[in-house]
Design a protein around this motif. Structure first.
Motif, PDB file in Angstrom:
ATOM      1  N   GLN A 233     -10.863  11.315  -3.662  1.00  0.00           N
ATOM      2  CA  GLN A 233     -11.414  11.370  -5.078  1.00  0.00           C
ATOM      3  C   GLN A 233     -12.861  10.997  -4.753  1.00  0.00           C
ATOM      4  OE1 GLN A 233      -9.398  12.226  -7.348  1.00  0.00           O
ATOM      5  NE2 GLN A 233     -10.855  12.159  -9.138  1.00  0.00           N
ATOM      6  N   THR A 234     -13.851  11.717  -5.843  1.00  0.00           N
ATOM      7  CA  THR A 234     -15.128  11.570  -5.795  1.00  0.00           C
ATOM      8  C   THR A 234     -15.537  11.149  -7.233  1.00  0.00           C
ATOM      9  OG1 THR A 234     -15.595  13.053  -3.876  1.00  0.00           O
ATOM     10  CG2 THR A 234     -17.480  12.587  -5.492  1.00  0.00           C
ATOM     11  N   PHE A 235     -16.473  10.461  -7.521  1.00  0.00           N
ATOM     12  CA  PHE A 235     -16.650   9.983  -8.919  1.00  0.00           C
ATOM     13  C   PHE A 235     -18.343   9.845  -8.868  1.00  0.00           C
ATOM     14  CE2 PHE A 235     -12.880   7.570  -7.803  1.00  0.00           C
ATOM     15  CZ  PHE A 235     -12.162   8.100  -9.063  1.00  0.00           C
ATOM     16  N   PRO A 236     -19.084  10.596  -9.589  1.00  0.00           N
ATOM     17  CA  PRO A 236     -20.263  10.448  -9.758  1.00  0.00           C
ATOM     18  C   PRO A 236     -20.734   9.254 -10.503  1.00  0.00           C
ATOM     19  CG  PRO A 236     -19.580  12.807 -10.741  1.00  0.00           C
ATOM     20  CD  PRO A 236     -18.367  11.639 -10.398  1.00  0.00           C
ATOM     21  N   VAL A 237     -22.072   8.508 -10.108  1.00  0.00           N
ATOM     22  CA  VAL A 237     -22.194   6.979 -10.680  1.00  0.00           C
ATOM     23  C   VAL A 237     -23.744   7.117 -10.686  1.00  0.00           C
ATOM     24  CG1 VAL A 237     -20.035   5.921  -9.668  1.00  0.00           C
ATOM     25  CG2 VAL A 237     -22.285   6.244  -8.183  1.00  0.00           C
ATOM     26  N   GLU A 238     -24.175   6.303 -11.514  1.00  0.00           N
ATOM     27  CA  GLU A 238     -25.556   5.866 -11.755  1.00  0.00           C
ATOM     28  C   GLU A 238     -25.957   4.785 -10.542  1.00  0.00           C
ATOM     29  OE1 GLU A 238     -26.350   4.802 -15.742  1.00  0.00           O
ATOM     30  OE2 GLU A 238     -25.205   6.678 -16.440  1.00  0.00           O
ATOM     31  N   ALA A 239     -27.370   4.467 -10.615  1.00  0.00           N
ATOM     32  CA  ALA A 239     -27.726   3.617  -9.813  1.00  0.00           C
ATOM     33  C   ALA A 239     -27.375   2.121 -10.366  1.00  0.00           C
ATOM     34  CB  ALA A 239     -29.394   3.227  -9.760  1.00  0.00           C
TER      35      ALA A 239
ATOM     36  N   GLN B 138     -23.123   9.186  -5.849  1.00  0.00           N
ATOM     37  CA  GLN B 138     -21.523   9.094  -6.084  1.00  0.00           C
ATOM     38  C   GLN B 138     -20.716   8.380  -5.213  1.00  0.00           C
ATOM     39  OE1 GLN B 138     -20.538  13.436  -5.014  1.00  0.00           O
ATOM     40  NE2 GLN B 138     -20.518  12.915  -2.936  1.00  0.00           N
ATOM     41  N   ILE B 139     -19.472   8.036  -5.376  1.00  0.00           N
ATOM     42  CA  ILE B 139     -18.611   7.227  -4.785  1.00  0.00           C
ATOM     43  C   ILE B 139     -17.545   8.028  -4.225  1.00  0.00           C
ATOM     44  CG2 ILE B 139     -17.004   5.307  -4.534  1.00  0.00           C
ATOM     45  CD1 ILE B 139     -18.798   3.707  -6.498  1.00  0.00           C
ATOM     46  N   ARG B 140     -17.387   8.119  -2.803  1.00  0.00           N
ATOM     47  CA  ARG B 140     -16.246   9.172  -2.347  1.00  0.00           C
ATOM     48  C   ARG B 140     -15.295   8.081  -1.775  1.00  0.00           C
ATOM     49  NH1 ARG B 140     -17.550  11.773   1.754  1.00  0.00           N
ATOM     50  NH2 ARG B 140     -19.787  11.096   2.023  1.00  0.00           N
ATOM     51  N   VAL B 141     -14.021   8.446  -2.075  1.00  0.00           N
ATOM     52  CA  VAL B 141     -12.987   7.336  -1.807  1.00  0.00           C
ATOM     53  C   VAL B 141     -11.835   8.295  -0.781  1.00  0.00           C
ATOM     54  CG1 VAL B 141     -10.771   5.876  -2.366  1.00  0.00           C
ATOM     55  CG2 VAL B 141     -12.993   6.086  -3.962  1.00  0.00           C
TER      56      VAL B 141
ATOM     57  N   GLY C 136     -17.514   3.353 -17.082  1.00  0.00           N
ATOM     58  CA  GLY C 136     -18.910   2.925 -17.264  1.00  0.00           C
ATOM     59  C   GLY C 136     -19.631   3.083 -15.780  1.00  0.00           C
ATOM     60  N   LYS C 137     -20.112   1.966 -15.573  1.00  0.00           N
ATOM     61  CA  LYS C 137     -20.670   1.641 -14.247  1.00  0.00           C
ATOM     62  C   LYS C 137     -19.715   1.181 -12.961  1.00  0.00           C
ATOM     63  CE  LYS C 137     -25.598   1.518 -14.823  1.00  0.00           C
ATOM     64  NZ  LYS C 137     -26.824   0.515 -14.614  1.00  0.00           N
ATOM     65  N   ASN C 138     -18.547   1.094 -13.361  1.00  0.00           N
ATOM     66  CA  ASN C 138     -17.658   0.797 -12.506  1.00  0.00           C
ATOM     67  C   ASN C 138     -16.597   1.754 -11.938  1.00  0.00           C
ATOM     68  OD1 ASN C 138     -18.573  -1.970 -12.790  1.00  0.00           O
ATOM     69  ND2 ASN C 138     -17.087  -2.559 -14.359  1.00  0.00           N
ATOM     70  N   VAL C 139     -16.200   1.522 -10.653  1.00  0.00           N
ATOM     71  CA  VAL C 139     -15.314   2.630 -10.182  1.00  0.00           C
ATOM     72  C   VAL C 139     -14.297   1.610  -9.379  1.00  0.00           C
ATOM     73  CG1 VAL C 139     -14.557   4.041  -8.230  1.00  0.00           C
ATOM     74  CG2 VAL C 139     -16.720   4.561  -9.639  1.00  0.00           C
ATOM     75  N   THR C 140     -12.986   1.649  -9.876  1.00  0.00           N
ATOM     76  CA  THR C 140     -11.876   0.881  -9.352  1.00  0.00           C
ATOM     77  C   THR C 140     -10.855   1.586  -8.645  1.00  0.00           C
ATOM     78  OG1 THR C 140     -12.148  -0.535 -11.384  1.00  0.00           O
ATOM     79  CG2 THR C 140     -10.013  -0.724 -10.182  1.00  0.00           C
ATOM     80  N   VAL C 141     -10.807   0.931  -7.325  1.00  0.00           N
ATOM     81  CA  VAL C 141      -9.674   1.288  -6.569  1.00  0.00           C
ATOM     82  C   VAL C 141      -8.672   0.321  -6.203  1.00  0.00           C
ATOM     83  CG1 VAL C 141      -9.321   2.265  -4.016  1.00  0.00           C
ATOM     84  CG2 VAL C 141     -11.526   2.949  -5.098  1.00  0.00           C
ATOM     85  N   GLN C 142      -7.443   0.419  -6.602  1.00  0.00           N
ATOM     86  CA  GLN C 142      -6.497  -0.417  -6.376  1.00  0.00           C
ATOM     87  C   GLN C 142      -4.979   0.013  -6.058  1.00  0.00           C
ATOM     88  OE1 GLN C 142      -4.795  -2.124 -10.347  1.00  0.00           O
ATOM     89  NE2 GLN C 142      -5.441  -4.172  -9.459  1.00  0.00           N
ATOM     90  N   ALA C 143      -4.616  -0.713  -4.933  1.00  0.00           N
ATOM     91  CA  ALA C 143      -3.436  -0.311  -4.455  1.00  0.00           C
ATOM     92  C   ALA C 143      -2.165  -1.454  -4.674  1.00  0.00           C
ATOM     93  CB  ALA C 143      -3.433   0.051  -3.053  1.00  0.00           C
ATOM     94  N   ARG C 144      -1.240  -1.460  -5.101  1.00  0.00           N
ATOM     95  CA  ARG C 144      -0.144  -2.370  -5.357  1.00  0.00           C
ATOM     96  C   ARG C 144       1.422  -1.728  -5.086  1.00  0.00           C
ATOM     97  NH1 ARG C 144      -1.531  -4.188 -11.541  1.00  0.00           N
ATOM     98  NH2 ARG C 144      -1.166  -1.853 -11.967  1.00  0.00           N
ATOM     99  N   ASN C 145       2.044  -2.210  -4.620  1.00  0.00           N
ATOM    100  CA  ASN C 145       3.444  -2.023  -4.156  1.00  0.00           C
ATOM    101  C   ASN C 145       4.399  -3.289  -4.447  1.00  0.00           C
ATOM    102  OD1 ASN C 145       5.981  -1.052  -3.314  1.00  0.00           O
ATOM    103  ND2 ASN C 145       4.841  -0.012  -1.704  1.00  0.00           N
TER     104      ASN C 145
END
Length: 321
Positions: A33-39, A61-64, A93-102
């Motif tokens: 997944q790719t997210f365009p982000v600001e500085a 951008q942030i690429r995951v 907003g300016k936050n990209v969250t990557v979270q894995a739970r099981n």
């Protein structure tokens, strides 16, 4: 943005990886997944299992990239394992969250069981990105980061090669390594080791049980360990006071012969203070277990206390800049 878990039904699984010491083949899947982000964006990452590698780029951008591997060749069982994983990749907003739970894998597992999921994360971020990283069982590796870094691992290694901001890292059982940091660092380990290269800002290093090493402390330094050795280096560019305490080990200090500083060193019963530098002794003088003196006229105070070992001061000009 909705969770990606429902979309996994459309992803292709690869049946190519062999399990270590096992003839079984594993089912693999990947999510990107790719997210365009600001500085000045912030990556917030957390996982119950698996390690993460973060690398910086010049992209806005942030690429995951997430690699999933089920420890089974049974497609039905693998599908169930993938379905139980709650993977959230979101932006707000300016936050990209990557979270894995099981929840099904959060409880204790038998060490010989190979039917769980193995997760691996690789994330590419802009150079100005701030990082907030947590893993319960895995390593954290940061290449180059221009922003601040916050990291926690319950059982693994945290490593940062080069950071332009501050670093705050904790590990319950593991190792923390920061090669170079332009800002301040606060590194704490319950049981393990702390290794630092050149730190330009204030450095706070605390180890409950294990060694501490800082090769070039340029700012103020506080280093304490209850069960290990402390090794610290101070170049002529050092500014700021330092307090080093080793309750159950030795203290080794390397000083640039051109540095201007004042030293107060002491050891406990059975220990010694040894110096190969031309200190001008203060009125408190010098004894087998204590030294008080100035080098090159004096400067920032370095307090060295080894209650259960020796204190050794040696000259050196080999400092990593």
């Amino acid at each position: 943005m909705p969770a990606l878990k429902p979309a996994w039904r459309n992803l292709l699984g690869l049946l190519l990886a062999a399990a270590f010491f096992s003839p079984l083949r594993a089912v693999e899947r990947s999510v990107k997944q790719t997210f365009p982000v600001e500085a000045g964006a912030t990556l917030k990452f957390s996982t119950y299992r698996g390690g993460v590698t973060v690398e910086s780029t010049n992209e806005a951008q942030i690429r995951v990239e997430v690699h999933l591997e089920a420890g089974t060749e049974d497609q039905t069982l693998a599908d169930r394992l993938f379905k139980n994983l709650d993977l959230q990749l979101t932006a707000q907003g300016k936050n990209v969250t990557v979270q894995a739970r099981n929840p099904s894998e959060s409880r204790a597992q038998f060490t010989w069981s190979k039917t769980g999921l193995d997760l691996g994360f690789r994330i590419f971020v802009p150079r100005t990105c701030h990082l907030d990283l947590t893993t319960t069982d895995g390593n954290i590796a940061v290449g180059e980061a221009g922003g601040n870094v916050v990291a926690h691992s319950r059982g693994g290694t945290i490593s940062c090669r080069q950071v332009g901001g501050d670093v705050r890292a904790t590990s319950d059982t593991g190792e923390i390594v920061v090669s170079r940091c332009a800002g301040a660092v606060d590194l704490r380990v319950t049981r393990g080791a702390i290794r630092a290269g050149t730190i330009f800002g204030a450095a706070t290093l605390r180890n409950g049980r294990g060694d501490i090493e800082i090769q070039n402390a340029r700012g103020t330094l506080t280093a304490t360990t209850a069960g290990g050795d402390v090794a610290a280096g101070f170049s002529r560019q050092h500014r700021g006071e330092a307090t080093i305490k080793a309750d159950g080990g030795n203290i080794f200090v390397s000083l640039d012969p051109a540095i201007a500083c004042e030293v107060q060193a002491s050891s406990g019963l059975g220990g010694q203070v040894q110096s190969k530098l031309p200190f001008a002794l203060l009125p408190s003088g010098n004894s087998k277990r204590a030294l008080a003196g100035k080098l090159n006229g004096g400067g920032p105070l370095l307090v060295l206390r080894a209650s259960g070992g020796n204190v050794k001061l040696e000259p050196s000009t080999q400092f990593i800049e």
